[in-house]
Write an enzyme that holds these catalytic residues in place. Structure first.
Site, PDB file in Angstrom:
ATOM      1  CB  SER A 136      -0.877  -0.043   1.256  1.00  0.00           C
ATOM      2  OG  SER A 136      -1.727   1.067   1.285  1.00  0.00           O
ATOM      3  CE  LYS A 162      -4.792  -0.116   0.081  1.00  0.00           C
ATOM      4  NZ  LYS A 162      -5.657  -0.860   1.007  1.00  0.00           N
ATOM      5  CG  LEU A 163      -1.099   3.908  -6.676  1.00  0.00           C
ATOM      6  CD1 LEU A 163      -1.186   4.737  -7.961  1.00  0.00           C
ATOM      7  CD2 LEU A 163       0.315   3.943  -6.116  1.00  0.00           C
ATOM      8  CE  LYS A 164      -3.989   3.473   2.298  1.00  0.00           C
ATOM      9  NZ  LYS A 164      -5.221   2.847   2.821  1.00  0.00           N
ATOM     10  CG  ASP A 189      -7.870   2.324   0.485  1.00  0.00           C
ATOM     11  OD1 ASP A 189      -9.036   2.773   0.546  1.00  0.00           O
ATOM     12  OD2 ASP A 189      -7.308   1.753   1.442  1.00  0.00           O
ATOM     13  CG  ASN A 191      -8.174   4.936   3.485  1.00  0.00           C
ATOM     14  OD1 ASN A 191      -7.117   5.026   2.864  1.00  0.00           O
ATOM     15  ND2 ASN A 191      -8.491   3.863   4.185  1.00  0.00           N
ATOM     16  CD  GLU A 214      -9.063  -0.883   0.132  1.00  0.00           C
ATOM     17  OE1 GLU A 214      -8.129  -1.085  -0.677  1.00  0.00           O
ATOM     18  OE2 GLU A 214      -8.945  -1.053   1.346  1.00  0.00           O
ATOM     19  CG  ASP A 239     -10.771  -1.462   4.167  1.00  0.00           C
ATOM     20  OD1 ASP A 239     -11.019  -2.180   5.146  1.00  0.00           O
ATOM     21  OD2 ASP A 239      -9.685  -0.850   4.059  1.00  0.00           O
ATOM     22  CE  LYS A 263      -7.449  -2.871   6.037  1.00  0.00           C
ATOM     23  NZ  LYS A 263      -7.695  -1.431   5.907  1.00  0.00           N
ATOM     24  N   GLY A 291      -4.048  -5.019   5.359  1.00  0.00           N
ATOM     25  CA  GLY A 291      -3.173  -4.851   6.517  1.00  0.00           C
ATOM     26  C   GLY A 291      -3.484  -3.576   7.270  1.00  0.00           C
TER      27      GLY A 291
HETATM   28 MG    MG Z   1      -8.551   0.419   2.795  1.00  0.00          MG
END
Ligand code: MG
Length: 314
Positions: A136, A162-164, A189, A191, A214, A239, A263, A291
Site C-alpha cells: 500500500s 495499491k495507491l492511496k 484506496d 479511505n 476501495e 473495506d 480485515k 493490513g
Molecule cells: Mg482500505
C-alpha cells in the site's frame, strides 16, 4: 481454556517512511500487544490493530486497552472455562469494539491452538503455504517521489500496487503509475474521501484498468456505493464498511461491492473473517486480506487467513 493472566505491552515502531492517507499522516505505529497465559500452561499472542487516534476507525488504542481491562477480561474470568470460539458470544453484551474483541479472541485462540498442537492456518482452512503480497503506497509529496517509491516496491517483488488517493491526488498520479507499469496489478484506496457526487470524476479511473476502487465513500454509505457502482466500470471494493458477515451479505445484496477487503481486526477477529470468506466464496465474490501496519504478530495471522482459497487477490 481458563485464563490465568494477561500481560499487555505498548510498543512504538517508527515507520520506514511517513504513511499518508486521506485521513492523516503516520510516522510511527504504536501497538498494543496482548499475551494471554492459560491455567493449562499455554501462551497466546495477538496485537490490536486500532490506531492511536480515532481517525481510521472510531476505535483507538487506549480505548481498546481500557475496554479489554475494564469489561472483557472480567467477563471471561467470570465465565471461568470457555473455548475461544465462545468469546464473541460471551462479549456480545458489550456493544461494538470489534478491534478490541479481535485482540482478545486472537490471543485466546492462539493459546488454545497451541494446546491442541494445531495451526491457525489449518483451523481456518488454508490451502496454500505461500501467499502473494501487495503493498500500500501512501500519498506522496510529488509525482516523481511516488514514481520512485513504486519503482522500489516493484523491484522488491511486491505483486500488486495499491495507491492511496484523495481529491486532488487521484487521476494524474494513478495515470502516471499505470503508464510506467502497464502490466502490474494496480488498485486504489480512497479511505472514504469522496462524495456521492464524485461518480463521474472517479469514472475517469476506468481507463487505467484497475483491479478495484476501495472505499470511496463514507463507511455507512452503502447505498452511495451501490449508486457509484452504476457509473464506474472499475469494481468497487468495500473495506471500512465490512465489519461482520451480516454487513458483507447486505453490501453484496445491494450491489455496493463486488470485491471485499477482509480485515480481521475490524470484523471482530479471524473466525468472523473466515465466515465472511466462506460466504463470499459461495457467491463468487473475490476477497483479499488488508493490513493495518501490523508487526509480525498480526501479519503471521493475516498470512494464515490469506491462504484460504477465496483470497484470490494479493
Ligand atoms: Mg482500505
Amino acid at each position: 481454556m481458563r485464563i490465568r493472566n494477561v500481560d499487555f505491552r505498548i510498543i512504538d515502531l517508527p515507520l520506514v517512511r511517513p504513511f499518508r492517507t486521506s485521513f492523516g499522516t503516520q510516522v510511527d505505529r504504536r501497538i498494543l500487544v496482548a499475551e494471554v497465559k492459560t491455567e493449562e500452561g499455554f501462551t497466546g499472542w495477538s496485537e490490536c490493530v486500532a490506531m492511536t487516534e480515532p481517525l481510521y476507525s472510531s476505535e483507538y488504542l487506549f480505548e481498546c486497552f481500557d475496554i479489554i481491562k475494564r469489561f472483557f477480561l472480567p467477563a471471561l474470568f467470570a465465565k471461568g472455562e470457555f473455548r475461544a470460539e465462545e468469546i464473541q458470544s460471551i462479549l456480545a453484551p458489550f456493544l461494538g469494539h470489534p478491534m478490541a474483541k479481535a485482540t482478545v479472541e486472537t490471543a485466546c485462540l492462539d493459546a488454545q491452538l497451541r494446546s491442541e498442537k494445531k495451526s491457525l492456518a489449518s483451523l481456518l482452512g488454508a490451502v496454500k503455504s505461500k501467499v502473494e503480497c501487495g503493498v500500500s503506497v501512501g500519498i506522496a509529496s510529488s509525482i516523481p517521489a511516488l514514481v520512485d517509491e513504486v519503482t522500489g516496491y516493484v523491484e522488491e517483488g511486491y505483486r500488486r500496487i495499491k495507491l492511496k488517493i484523495e481529491p486532488g491526488w487521484d487521476i494524474e498520479p494513478v495515470g502516471k503509475v499505470r503508464e510506467l507499469f502497464p502490466e502490474i496489478p494496480l488498485q486504489v484506496d480512497a479511505n472514504q474521501a469522496y462524495q456521492r457526487s464524485d461518480g463521474k470524476h472517479l469514472a475517469q479511473l476506468d481507463q487505467f484498468n484497475l483491479l478495484l476502487i476501495e472505499q470511496p465513500l463514507d463507511e455507512h454509505d452503502i447505498v452511495g456505493h451501490a449508486k457509484l457502482a452504476e457509473v464506474t466500470k472499475t469494481p468497487i471494493c468495500l473495506d471500512e464498511s465490512i465489519i461482520s458477515l451480516q454487513s458483507a451479505q447486505d453490501a453484496i445484496a445491494m450491489g455496493a461491492t463486488t470485491v471485499i477487503n477482509i480485515k480481521p481486526g475490524r470484523a471482530s477477529g479471524y473466525l468472523e473473517s473466515q465466515r465472511i470468506h466462506d460466504y463470499c466464496q459461495s457467491v463468487s465474490i473475490p476477497v483479499w486480506c488488508g493490513g493495518m501496519l501490523e508487526t509480525g504478530i498480526g501479519r503471521a495471522a493475516n498470512v494464515a487467513l490469506a491462504a484460504l482459497p477465496g483470497f484470490t487477490l494479493p
